[in-house]
Design an enzyme around this catalytic site. Sequence first.
Site, PDB file in Angstrom:
ATOM      1  N   GLU A 136       5.904  40.619  -9.459  1.00 44.08           N
ATOM      2  CA  GLU A 136       4.272  40.215  -9.974  1.00 44.08           C
ATOM      3  C   GLU A 136       3.934  41.472 -10.131  1.00 44.08           C
ATOM      4  OE1 GLU A 136       2.436  37.695  -6.763  1.00 44.08           O
ATOM      5  OE2 GLU A 136       0.972  38.828  -7.095  1.00 44.08           O
ATOM      6  N   ARG A 177       1.217  -1.319  -0.024  1.00 47.40           N
ATOM      7  CA  ARG A 177      -0.374  -0.094   0.378  1.00 47.40           C
ATOM      8  C   ARG A 177       0.878   1.269   0.224  1.00 47.40           C
ATOM      9  NH1 ARG A 177      -2.753   2.040  -2.259  1.00 47.40           N
ATOM     10  NH2 ARG A 177      -4.025   0.353  -2.677  1.00 47.40           N
ATOM     11  N   ASP A 211      -0.136  38.391 -13.110  1.00 46.40           N
ATOM     12  CA  ASP A 211      -1.132  37.946 -12.376  1.00 46.40           C
ATOM     13  C   ASP A 211      -3.022  38.403 -12.447  1.00 46.40           C
ATOM     14  OD1 ASP A 211      -1.359  36.614  -9.973  1.00 46.40           O
ATOM     15  OD2 ASP A 211      -1.648  38.262  -8.655  1.00 46.40           O
ATOM     16  N   LYS A 251       6.055  41.133  -4.756  1.00 46.81           N
ATOM     17  CA  LYS A 251       4.817  41.136  -4.701  1.00 46.81           C
ATOM     18  C   LYS A 251       4.368  42.414  -3.933  1.00 46.81           C
ATOM     19  CE  LYS A 251       3.932  35.748  -4.403  1.00 46.81           C
ATOM     20  NZ  LYS A 251       2.869  34.563  -3.885  1.00 46.81           N
ATOM     21  N   LYS A 279       2.882  25.598  -4.719  1.00 45.62           N
ATOM     22  CA  LYS A 279       1.821  25.077  -4.386  1.00 45.62           C
ATOM     23  C   LYS A 279       1.170  23.339  -3.923  1.00 45.62           C
ATOM     24  CE  LYS A 279      -1.007  29.059  -4.991  1.00 45.62           C
ATOM     25  NZ  LYS A 279      -2.624  28.936  -5.523  1.00 45.62           N
TER      26      LYS A 279
END
Lengths: 283, 283, 283, 283, 283, 283
Positions: free
Chosen positions: A195, A96, A216, A165, A133
Amino acid sequence: MLPSTDSLVSLALQEDLAFGDLTSTAIFPPGHRSTARIVARQPLVVCGLEVAAQVFERVDAKLVVKPLLQDGKPAKAGEVLMQVSGATRSLLAAERTALNFLQRLCGIATHAQRYADVVKVQGSAVRIADTRKTTPGWRALEKYAVRCGGCHNHRFSLGEHVMIKDNHVAAAGSIRKAVAAAREAAPHLSRIEVEADTLEQVSAAVAAGADVILLDNMQPAQIKAAIKRIAGKALVEISGGVNLQNLAKYLLPGVDVISIGALTHSAPAADLSMEMRAGSSAR
Amino acid sequence: MLPSTDSLVSLALQEDLAFGDLTSTAIFPPGHRSTARIVARQPLVVCGLEVAAQVFERVDAKLVVKPLLQDGKPAKAGEVLMQVSGATRSLLAAERTALNFLQRLCGIATHAQRYADVVKVQGSAVRIADTRKTTPGWRALEKYAVRCGGCHNHRFSLGEHVMIKDNHVAAAGSIRKAVAAAREAAPHLSRIEVEADTLEQVSAAVAAGADVILLDNMQPAQIKAAIKRIAGKALVEISGGVNLQNLAKYLLPGVDVISIGALTHSAPAADLSMEMRAGSSAR
Amino acid sequence: MLPSTDSLVSLALQEDLAFGDLTSTAIFPPGHRSTARIVARQPLVVCGLEVAAQVFERVDAKLVVKPLLQDGKPAKAGEVLMQVSGATRSLLAAERTALNFLQRLCGIATHAQRYADVVKVQGSAVRIADTRKTTPGWRALEKYAVRCGGCHNHRFSLGEHVMIKDNHVAAAGSIRKAVAAAREAAPHLSRIEVEADTLEQVSAAVAAGADVILLDNMQPAQIKAAIKRIAGKALVEISGGVNLQNLAKYLLPGVDVISIGALTHSAPAADLSMEMRAGSSAR
Amino acid sequence: MLPSTDSLVSLALQEDLAFGDLTSTAIFPPGHRSTARIVARQPLVVCGLEVAAQVFERVDAKLVVKPLLQDGKPAKAGEVLMQVSGATRSLLAAERTALNFLQRLCGIATHAQRYADVVKVQGSAVRIADTRKTTPGWRALEKYAVRCGGCHNHRFSLGEHVMIKDNHVAAAGSIRKAVAAAREAAPHLSRIEVEADTLEQVSAAVAAGADVILLDNMQPAQIKAAIKRIAGKALVEISGGVNLQNLAKYLLPGVDVISIGALTHSAPAADLSMEMRAGSSAR
Amino acid sequence: MLPSTDSLVSLALQEDLAFGDLTSTAIFPPGHRSTARIVARQPLVVCGLEVAAQVFERVDAKLVVKPLLQDGKPAKAGEVLMQVSGATRSLLAAERTALNFLQRLCGIATHAQRYADVVKVQGSAVRIADTRKTTPGWRALEKYAVRCGGCHNHRFSLGEHVMIKDNHVAAAGSIRKAVAAAREAAPHLSRIEVEADTLEQVSAAVAAGADVILLDNMQPAQIKAAIKRIAGKALVEISGGVNLQNLAKYLLPGVDVISIGALTHSAPAADLSMEMRAGSSAR
Amino acid sequence: MLPSTDSLVSLALQEDLAFGDLTSTAIFPPGHRSTARIVARQPLVVCGLEVAAQVFERVDAKLVVKPLLQDGKPAKAGEVLMQVSGATRSLLAAERTALNFLQRLCGIATHAQRYADVVKVQGSAVRIADTRKTTPGWRALEKYAVRCGGCHNHRFSLGEHVMIKDNHVAAAGSIRKAVAAAREAAPHLSRIEVEADTLEQVSAAVAAGADVILLDNMQPAQIKAAIKRIAGKALVEISGGVNLQNLAKYLLPGVDVISIGALTHSAPAADLSMEMRAGSSAR
């Protein structure tokens, strides 16, 4: 070969096997041997054979692991990715955990390839890149899976490159000041990305000498205008709102990179299984 | 509070912050303070506030973390899950790791709730349960998220309960012998589950005294026949081929549990972000 | 705040205190309290106050640590860097480990500043950068010390940027092919540096589009010739044979960076001591 | 073979290779093989071959490592310490970490030997010993290097032996009471050392039955007076202000040990490099 | 305060709480609070309050722990060792692990005290010492418990002192050569002990300058003869066959130390329990 | 094969060998080889051969380990459990740690077998089970030793099964409510056990549908009455006050399990030693 994988494999074995495998220990005598085959149950891009092998070897160093395909290559439904022979108890104890690694890594590689295929079909040279992410603990593995699927990596960590940013601009006073401060502090090998949400910010980033400009959440029309302003003075990355369905219309001339968080955070698991045959061909 | 979470948080911080945060260190002076809010950008079931808090506190023990919602509760789009104040550098260093934990855990909880809702709407008492198909390193956290979403857990590890499959039956000689061997070896608190692919196996499992019978990949008609044979002598679990779309038709009388791997391995990430405001209310 | 420091502090405490402190336990009653002062015994650049504080706090969470100076600032001989009060047993148990961290980190920062000072005196804008020749386990800390001393960091790890050397060129077939392969594979934020031993290699690197060219072990005259060929098309880094004594003559117009392994691997320890006074002011 | 080395090697690989080696992965195909030689670029005392081998083997268990010299033996400039063959990617991934271990350990062994040579030349039987002023995380390795260089070790940790200093005497009330308390508490195998700054303290330490007396920062004349008072009733150790230049004049009759922190904390790195040749002889 | 305890507490919490506490989570709401008291159910010597406190605090940092007795002091049956208040879930989650630490440590301390009491009653000055026969992972804690019970520690590890046995003598050629080799190699603070099975070996050990002589498995008469031969030139330790019943007859003049493995490896657990009262006084 | 054993072996080697083995390193040249035999010095049940082998292999991967008996089998006094050959330094470095594992595990297995033998002699089918009163860090190993001795395991951790005690009942309001809450929350494979001190509680537990009822500290007469009330509707476990001497009178018809903490927490160590012979038969 990646040092962090060791720790993740340890955690994984610990959580499934801290007290052994009740069922197999009750039923299989220690000397019972089998051969197991990891089989694709859907077409997929192979990824993770080494970490799966490591799972088997950590459970039992005497298992004989034989990869039959290679990471980054396609597997058809029914195709065998790897074969492992040895003690049946060990094979079932590792099953597994090995599959859980493979289903996630093949899942991401397969998902990434869908994006890469759209780019190829469109004859575009745009890179599809991942983001930070990723699943905590899985950064290096998931970014490797993205590469196996034919896409590219964005930065690996907060410590390598500069990404400026809104908050940074506000604190620095202006895009120009933020870029200057970052350029002064960062290693000379680090590129600086800014950004931008508006065309004004795009112009300011160009003027500030940004190496890469991230557009963005812009729509194609706005992106075109931004590219005109950038005029080749920086790499152009776009991000936000791009998915498999609408990807084609973002493959605009002048776009260098499209980064997509879903590559890593929302790829569905690939379907794989382990098939066993008692006895062992491998001696 | 779960001891294994510590190691996973360590791995996660290590992979993103081994060399610090180049951008924020270059731009924010150490004394710059902000307040951050973690905001839902879609309706979701909250899960993971404690581990997110732990991420912030591990990055900087002086950050003040204030949860505003509770795990297991719904959040609307735009709603604030938690607020954190303190050094801006620390908030930005922890941001992505905290969000990466939350997006996965809220994602699973939200996904699980969709299944739980179908059950509720149908007025059924069937349990939807997860499986061991979890992300390596995340077993305890993902199973917790399943509970937050209103579903139930299957066994946590190979060491707790007995699950007898084809291979075990073949090695033992019969279902009866396999159950007997397992019953003798397992702790008296462990239940014994037998996987059955055919009605003959169902009958054999009942006769062997299985506590739970897993009807593997059966269609509703076959399931009904199996339930008739079981006749209340064992719990009935079904698995294989069940998804959100077809779930309703598996909610048959006599079914106790439906277990679904996709609960954990293929839940899409929830969409959350962190919003910052310079200055700190919490001082 | 750096996650890897945790592990190093654990190793350090383990190796000195695995079985406690025989002497102090025999002599000081548990309630005996003192105030300790960490004192510079030579002029130095302060570095490592946070990790030293962490050592004291890990030995005894009730010790009260008060930094009196700041990392990156100068301390005169006799000046107090930090003060710690609490149980005498705990102060003495932590003393040597805290000093061992400080003597190395202040040593590197102080050593780095000597290089930075030469640059400043010469009115040059050249960056002095470290290398990956750091003490195993200490990469992040030593590179931080280099910054505290007013110098800069080269790349942190093998995973961030590209550095093409002889072996790579030989395997790829040419500098051009090596750069192209690396550009294709590396993240778009990664710069590509090519090491050149000869002027021919310099020209090839320029033609291949290298972002940075490392002039390896070249003498000033050869460096000047190389800079002429590069003509601003790449950053210019020089390395090899540069030391405090001859640094000035390498501060040539057109040189961007000089990297020096001795910054980290051969800095002498700074001289610091801990002075104790029985009783505790901090109560 | 030392258990703590494992952790240090893990930290070291983690910090350099957490995300792999961008350059070599881009350029060398997985099957490309080479033979590497670790070469001394200065005369040195060999130290650390085992830990260097461990670095290579941890990066890739299939690398074939062949030591050509032995720890504690001299190497001439140009001499090969060890040879490693296998996948080029693995050799380059391990190169810097292996060299970083060797340059520090050979550096300390080489530095220690200079002290040992002075003693030998003078025909003295004095031991040169290290201190606990070691690099955090490196205690066992650095003390091993000191032995390789022909010097001796002082105590390894705070938990083995007793070293009574000013603070202890003040708290105990007198040297006699401090020694008595320590003798009572310490294991019967532990020797008790007393630090003395004055001749009065020397006499008190002798009277108290100290096993070793540390003459701290005394000049040769004072040392001679102290030795007269000790009169063979305790081992005599001197410390403070001794360096390579003035060592000879401290090699006085009656001195047993001279301990020197610089042995470990300020030894310059030894100069070593790794040379590669494509292809592999070891097959 | 001992660094190794951290790891052992981690292992202990991991093995009991990897998936939380099913029962208490099902029944107690998170806000339910209680006060718990750890109570002696037999007369015992207290040992382990700090590590027990650490268990509670690691499970839940908000628990308020109040020790009511001190390590090394006696507790009567029914006496309360410590009190802890806070969330009921946390108290019950930590209960068994905290008690498991205490029952072993108090058990050893109480067992040791029985030996110490025999010595006291006989008016002897002999030390009763432990050995290295400790529970793996527990060395520092068990040796601490021995001290709490009024006995003494032998060496902590193989790295501190020298203990020469048969094999060493055979390899070295003679006791004299073995002692000389060890004296040359060992730190000057390390004492050298020689194990002797016969009076001839005793004489050889004295002649070789051993600091301590271990009379292994000798009967009282033989011990007396050995002491006569040693004549104060070395410390005398006896070992083998000594137990609580026959201890008194080994307390012979001239014996310095009796070492007994059973102190740590065969002490029965002390009987303690945790009593709970809903609600919390500590608020 | 159990993942947690790795960590315990690491801790054990670290505590004994952090700074190597002073004695053997001083006396045996690295090339000196021996063969060692682990010998039982009392009749015992073998347990722990794998973990002992792991100790030897972790100290030196080149040692050749040959088990001569099997876990769970009896060994007579004088019988050899395993043989290990290789470098003498490595054998002696591993000796004490390997023996410390074996003496505890064989001790528990041997102790457990005494209980199992009583049951067998009486012709009873009652299971003797352990508890969670295990040595922290040793849960999996000690429970394995219990099985080797022919007894059974109770639950492994708090996360698997439900055990309802007084506090839970008080908080839930009644046994019925506590069982219902636990049944709803727990995985469907988890059995629910209720602790009962009185016959009223026994009846309530039966009515609540408990799977197992624990008769706590009851005398035989009361146990018989309880069994009558339970009437086969639940498994019957008894606990408290049972020892080797009185076990026979608790082996009553209707009792399924007797659980005994002393199996693990108070088993005396088994007596084993390692005998060495210079030279090595195994090549």
